[in-house]
Motif scaffolding. Structure first.
Motif, mmCIF file in Angstrom:
data_model
loop_
_atom_site.group_PDB
_atom_site.id
_atom_site.type_symbol
_atom_site.label_atom_id
_atom_site.label_comp_id
_atom_site.label_asym_id
_atom_site.label_seq_id
_atom_site.Cartn_x
_atom_site.Cartn_y
_atom_site.Cartn_z
ATOM 1 N N TYR A 112 0.378 -1.695 0.107
ATOM 2 C CA TYR A 112 -0.203 -0.003 0.212
ATOM 3 C C TYR A 112 0.579 1.374 0.126
ATOM 4 O O TYR A 112 0.616 2.838 -0.581
ATOM 5 C CB TYR A 112 -0.538 -0.122 1.313
ATOM 6 C CG TYR A 112 -2.080 -0.684 1.065
ATOM 7 C CD1 TYR A 112 -1.760 -1.575 -0.059
ATOM 8 C CD2 TYR A 112 -3.193 -1.567 2.621
ATOM 9 C CE1 TYR A 112 -3.148 -2.855 0.283
ATOM 10 C CE2 TYR A 112 -3.980 -2.401 2.482
ATOM 11 C CZ TYR A 112 -4.108 -2.715 1.148
ATOM 12 O OH TYR A 112 -4.686 -3.653 0.610
ATOM 13 N N LYS B 166 -7.761 3.878 -1.915
ATOM 14 C CA LYS B 166 -7.212 2.960 -1.323
ATOM 15 C C LYS B 166 -5.785 4.122 -1.289
ATOM 16 O O LYS B 166 -5.120 4.940 -0.033
ATOM 17 C CB LYS B 166 -6.167 1.590 -1.583
ATOM 18 C CG LYS B 166 -5.942 1.182 -0.398
ATOM 19 C CD LYS B 166 -6.397 -0.531 -0.757
ATOM 20 C CE LYS B 166 -7.385 -1.343 -0.028
ATOM 21 N NZ LYS B 166 -8.024 -2.441 0.062
ATOM 22 N N ILE C 4 -2.799 1.684 7.328
ATOM 23 C CA ILE C 4 -3.765 1.285 6.575
ATOM 24 C C ILE C 4 -3.731 -0.490 6.405
ATOM 25 O O ILE C 4 -4.722 -1.244 6.773
ATOM 26 C CB ILE C 4 -4.299 1.376 5.240
ATOM 27 C CG1 ILE C 4 -4.730 3.395 4.751
ATOM 28 C CG2 ILE C 4 -5.274 1.085 4.855
ATOM 29 C CD1 ILE C 4 -5.599 3.806 5.598
ATOM 30 N N THR D 237 -4.574 -1.378 10.414
ATOM 31 C CA THR D 237 -6.168 -1.448 10.331
ATOM 32 C C THR D 237 -6.399 -2.746 9.542
ATOM 33 O O THR D 237 -8.072 -3.364 10.230
ATOM 34 C CB THR D 237 -6.477 -0.423 10.006
ATOM 35 O OG1 THR D 237 -5.859 1.086 10.393
ATOM 36 C CG2 THR D 237 -8.204 -0.274 10.313
ATOM 37 N N GLU D 238 -6.451 -2.849 8.644
ATOM 38 C CA GLU D 238 -7.764 -3.823 7.459
ATOM 39 C C GLU D 238 -7.162 -5.120 8.512
ATOM 40 O O GLU D 238 -8.577 -6.320 8.316
ATOM 41 C CB GLU D 238 -6.761 -3.500 6.049
ATOM 42 C CG GLU D 238 -7.229 -2.478 4.938
ATOM 43 C CD GLU D 238 -6.965 -2.843 3.859
ATOM 44 O OE1 GLU D 238 -7.026 -3.766 3.473
ATOM 45 O OE2 GLU D 238 -7.676 -2.250 2.662
ATOM 46 N N SER D 239 -6.099 -5.591 8.381
ATOM 47 C CA SER D 239 -6.048 -7.038 8.468
ATOM 48 C C SER D 239 -6.536 -6.514 10.180
ATOM 49 O O SER D 239 -6.705 -8.238 10.365
ATOM 50 C CB SER D 239 -3.967 -7.174 8.827
ATOM 51 O OG SER D 239 -4.042 -7.608 9.598
ATOM 52 N N SER E 73 -8.583 -5.439 11.941
ATOM 53 C CA SER E 73 -10.421 -5.990 11.611
ATOM 54 C C SER E 73 -10.856 -6.806 11.708
ATOM 55 O O SER E 73 -12.139 -7.154 11.581
ATOM 56 C CB SER E 73 -11.130 -3.844 11.091
ATOM 57 O OG SER E 73 -10.222 -3.715 10.117
ATOM 58 N N ALA E 74 -10.301 -7.190 10.055
ATOM 59 C CA ALA E 74 -10.672 -8.315 9.514
ATOM 60 C C ALA E 74 -10.649 -9.632 10.537
ATOM 61 O O ALA E 74 -11.530 -9.982 10.398
ATOM 62 C CB ALA E 74 -9.869 -9.340 8.284
ATOM 63 N N SER F 244 -14.505 -9.884 7.808
ATOM 64 C CA SER F 244 -13.219 -9.326 7.274
ATOM 65 C C SER F 244 -13.931 -8.050 5.919
ATOM 66 O O SER F 244 -13.635 -7.526 5.411
ATOM 67 C CB SER F 244 -13.099 -9.985 6.080
ATOM 68 O OG SER F 244 -13.972 -11.274 6.226
ATOM 69 N N LYS G 95 -13.570 -4.113 7.261
ATOM 70 C CA LYS G 95 -12.266 -3.569 6.927
ATOM 71 C C LYS G 95 -12.672 -2.402 6.443
ATOM 72 O O LYS G 95 -11.640 -1.254 7.075
ATOM 73 C CB LYS G 95 -11.386 -5.149 6.544
ATOM 74 C CG LYS G 95 -11.697 -5.119 5.961
ATOM 75 C CD LYS G 95 -10.346 -6.033 5.438
ATOM 76 C CE LYS G 95 -10.135 -6.286 4.130
ATOM 77 N NZ LYS G 95 -9.057 -6.772 2.411
ATOM 78 N N ASP G 96 -13.357 -2.842 5.142
ATOM 79 C CA ASP G 96 -12.954 -1.325 5.126
ATOM 80 C C ASP G 96 -13.322 0.056 5.563
ATOM 81 O O ASP G 96 -13.729 1.208 5.643
ATOM 82 C CB ASP G 96 -13.741 -0.870 3.872
ATOM 83 C CG ASP G 96 -13.181 -1.833 2.722
ATOM 84 O OD1 ASP G 96 -11.901 -1.781 3.023
ATOM 85 O OD2 ASP G 96 -13.526 -2.534 1.442
ATOM 86 N N VAL H 253 -11.331 1.582 7.852
ATOM 87 C CA VAL H 253 -10.120 1.785 7.326
ATOM 88 C C VAL H 253 -10.940 3.313 7.405
ATOM 89 O O VAL H 253 -10.649 4.762 7.619
ATOM 90 C CB VAL H 253 -9.912 1.368 6.267
ATOM 91 C CG1 VAL H 253 -9.087 2.248 5.226
ATOM 92 C CG2 VAL H 253 -9.297 -0.293 6.578
#
Lengths: 234, 289
Positions: free
Chosen positions: B18, B225, B248, B251-253, B255-256, B261, B264-265, B268
């Motif tokens: 990213y 993104k 990011i 955070t994604e990982s 929250s998933a 999952s 997760k967005d 973010v």
């Protein structure tokens, strides 16, 4: 060395330069004085090709600048120290100086030039690693001039180097400009500080509302009635 | 604890890619003040390039970076020279329309050639993992891509900080007119910046090709993104984009793993809004005065 013939220029519909003729000979300090909005900075912008060309010709060492891009003007040895200093704020003093010798032909002289400008402005050596944007106005002005010198100028253009500086610092800067000139750099200075700048100039031009209204030697103009009344308040 | 470490490490690994995407966008914005809304589509082109090299020439996706990077650099330089340079002084909405348009042309051209079928690039190690101890394992392709990312990022920092050309790019970003007065050819710097930005996006595309579905519209997700990463880090700040990308990713990982999952967005974007609320100029951004 530099010769401007009948330069006319307009910002859109607003005409700001009318038939400006100006000449700088090798080795001189020439000053353009005048009030705010007289067209002094616009003249310099035209020389450095930062604006779309107006009519008239600008020749430097016999070369027509009208055909060149701004960076090519610098490559020809004509370097401008812009109004407001325009230091790169996120770069250190040293990086700013290195940018001054970006042009390929000047990189070989980089070390020698850095030693030279540190001698002229010892303050910069102390601040070598400081970010440009965090320095005081006076220090930034020193850096701006030093950065201009890094590019081996044949002709150095300075736009209002005294702006916003204390009287003592102004005198200091002007003394240094005289010194640089004695070392062989020709100078074209644009100033509102009429007294100080005429004092160090060989010749000067007076601009009012986009026209050159008076020209002569520095000390001659200092004695001129119109100058004394309009600019020196005497 | 193992789950936490697991998701933290995965987050950092994907965050590296990213960061690469974000750095590309921020570099372009910094030098030209143009937001490249075709950034994700450039990444998509990089993905297809990698797919082609793998399928027809048998070149490993990670090795193909050596080809993708220079080719995408030339592609970006071409886009800049032919299209973007003409709108540098135009109104912002015109620049946005142009980059969106270029993106559409890219995704539709790819759709015309490859149809919108999902392609999968599967290598022998696509689903391999490496045990790193403590019950934590990392995906092999993710680890390799992170190492390549770190290498490229380090090289980029060196280039921007230590070389004359890199410094000239930064100088142009900080003050375009002053840069011209140093004898810097700012048009050339713009071409370089867009080329580099595209090469980074294309490389990111190559690196994720073994783990993502490849399809013509995949770019849209990444444009968004990249935009979030760049704004989060501070528009124009390379360091900010690096941090923003990693943040990011984590955070994604996280929250998933801990929420779902599907959410997760959402997490973010909530994080994004919070940062904007308290630091409107981004993590490393300078407030405009």
């Amino acid at each position: 060395m530099l010769r401007i013939d009948k330069l006319n220029f307009a910002y859109g519909d607003l005409k700001v330069l009318w038939d400006v003729d100006l000449e700088v000979h090798e080795g001189e300090i020439v000053t353009v004085v005048g009030a705010n909005g007289a067209g002094k900075s616009t003249t310099l912008k035209n020389i450095s090709r930062l604006v779309r060309p107006g009519s008239g010709t600008i020749r430097f060492l016999g070369q027509d600048l009208g055909r060149l891009q701004p960076h090519q003007v610098v490559e020809a040895g004509l370097i401008q120290v812009p109004e407001g200093r325009r230091i790169f704020p996120e770069m250190t003093v040293m990086e700013n100086l290195r940018m001054g010798s970006y042009v390929k032909g000047t990189r070989g002289d980089r070390e020698r030039n850095i030693a030279w400008v540190f001698e002229l402005f010892p303050r910069l050596r102390e601040r070598e690693k400081q970010l440009g944007g965090t320095m005081s106005g006076g220090e930034q002005q020193m850096l701006a001039i030093a950065r201009g010198l890094m590019g081996n100028p044949r002709l150095l253009l300075l736009d209002e180097p005294s702006l916003g500086l204390s009287p003592l610092l102004v005198k200091n800067i002007f003394d240094i400009l005289t010194g640089i000139n004695r070392q062989g750099v020709t100078i074209l200075l644009v100033e509102q500080n009429v007294y100080q700048s005429l004092r160090i100039s060989h010749r000067a031009y007076v601009m009012e509302t986009g026209r050159v209204v008076l020209t002569g030697q520095g000390d001659e103009l200092l004695a001129n009635d119109h100058i004394r009344k309009a600019y020196l308040g005497m | 604890m193992a789950v936490f470490m697991q998701s933290l490490i995965s987050g950092i690994l994907i965050g590296g890619v990213y960061a690469l995407i974000g750095i590309g966008l921020t570099l372009i914005f910094g030098v030209m003040r143009v937001i490249n809304f075709g950034h994700g589509d450039i990444l998509m082109v990089g993905m297809y390039l990698t797919y082609l090299l793998f399928t027809y020439l048998g070149i490993d996706p990670f090795v193909s970076v050596l080809i993708t990077f220079p080719l995408m650099f030339l592609f970006g330089g071409f886009l800049q020279k032919v299209f973007i340079n003409r709108v540098l002084n135009a109104a912002a909405q015109n620049q946005i329309l142009l980059t969106i348009g270029l993106g559409l042309i890219m995704s539709n051209t790819v759709m015309l050639i490859f149809t919108s079928d999902y392609k999968i690039l599967s290598t022998s190690y696509s689903s391999a993992t490496i045990q790193v101890g403590g019950g934590v394992s990392v995906s092999t392709p993710l680890l390799i891509s992170f190492l390549i990312t770190a290498g490229i990022t380090a090289a980029l920092y060196w280039f921007l900080l230590k070389t004359d050309t890199g410094q000239a790019i930064r100088a142009t970003a900080q003050d375009r007119e002053a840069a011209q007065l140093m004898g810097i050819n700012v048009k050339r710097m713009s071409i370089l910046a867009f080329g580099l930005g595209s090469a980074l996006a294309g490389t990111a595309g190559a690196l994720i090709a073994p783990t993502y579905y490849i399809f013509p519209q995949v770019g849209a997700v990444f444009t968004l993104k990249a935009f979030v990463i760049t704004v989060l880090g501070g528009m124009g700040s390379v360091v900010g984009a690096t941090l923003g990308g990693i943040l990011i990713g984590i955070t994604e990982s996280m929250s998933a793993v801990y929420i779902s999952s599907g959410w997760k967005d959402v997490v973010v974007f909530v994080l994004f809004l919070l940062v904007l609320l308290f630091r409107p100029s981004g993590l490393m951004g300078k407030s405009r005065t």
